[in-house]
Design a protein around this motif. Sequence first.
Motif: not given
Length: 119
Positions: A32, A52, A99-108
């Motif tokens: 994302y 984004t 970030a994998g998606g909106p609202g997920t924050g930074y996952n990686y």
Amino acid sequence: QVQLVESGGGLVQPGGSLRLSCAASGPTFSFYAMGWFRQAPGKGREFVAQVTWSSNQTYYSDSVKGRFTISGDNAKNTVYLQMNSLRPEDAAVYSCAAAGGPGTGYNYWGQGTQVTVSS
């Protein structure tokens, strides 16, 4: 497992330029957003820039606005950070994040690459 690998750090004189790269590998999907953060010795992690992909919107911290440029290729999950007019206070370990998606924050997160600004 998704992995982010940064490259391009090094030693540069004040006023110089560096270009950081970050490439993702692992399960293939489009992030994302991707961004850059930095952490100097004895300080907390600081947001630097973000892109984004859905809107190609970019965001910068006030400390780097006008000097740094984030860009990349969404299809390749690759992001770059062009850093110009570098200052000693820009010295830090720079890490990219996704970030994998909106609202997920930074996952990686990547491991980081060292940027040193010194004469």
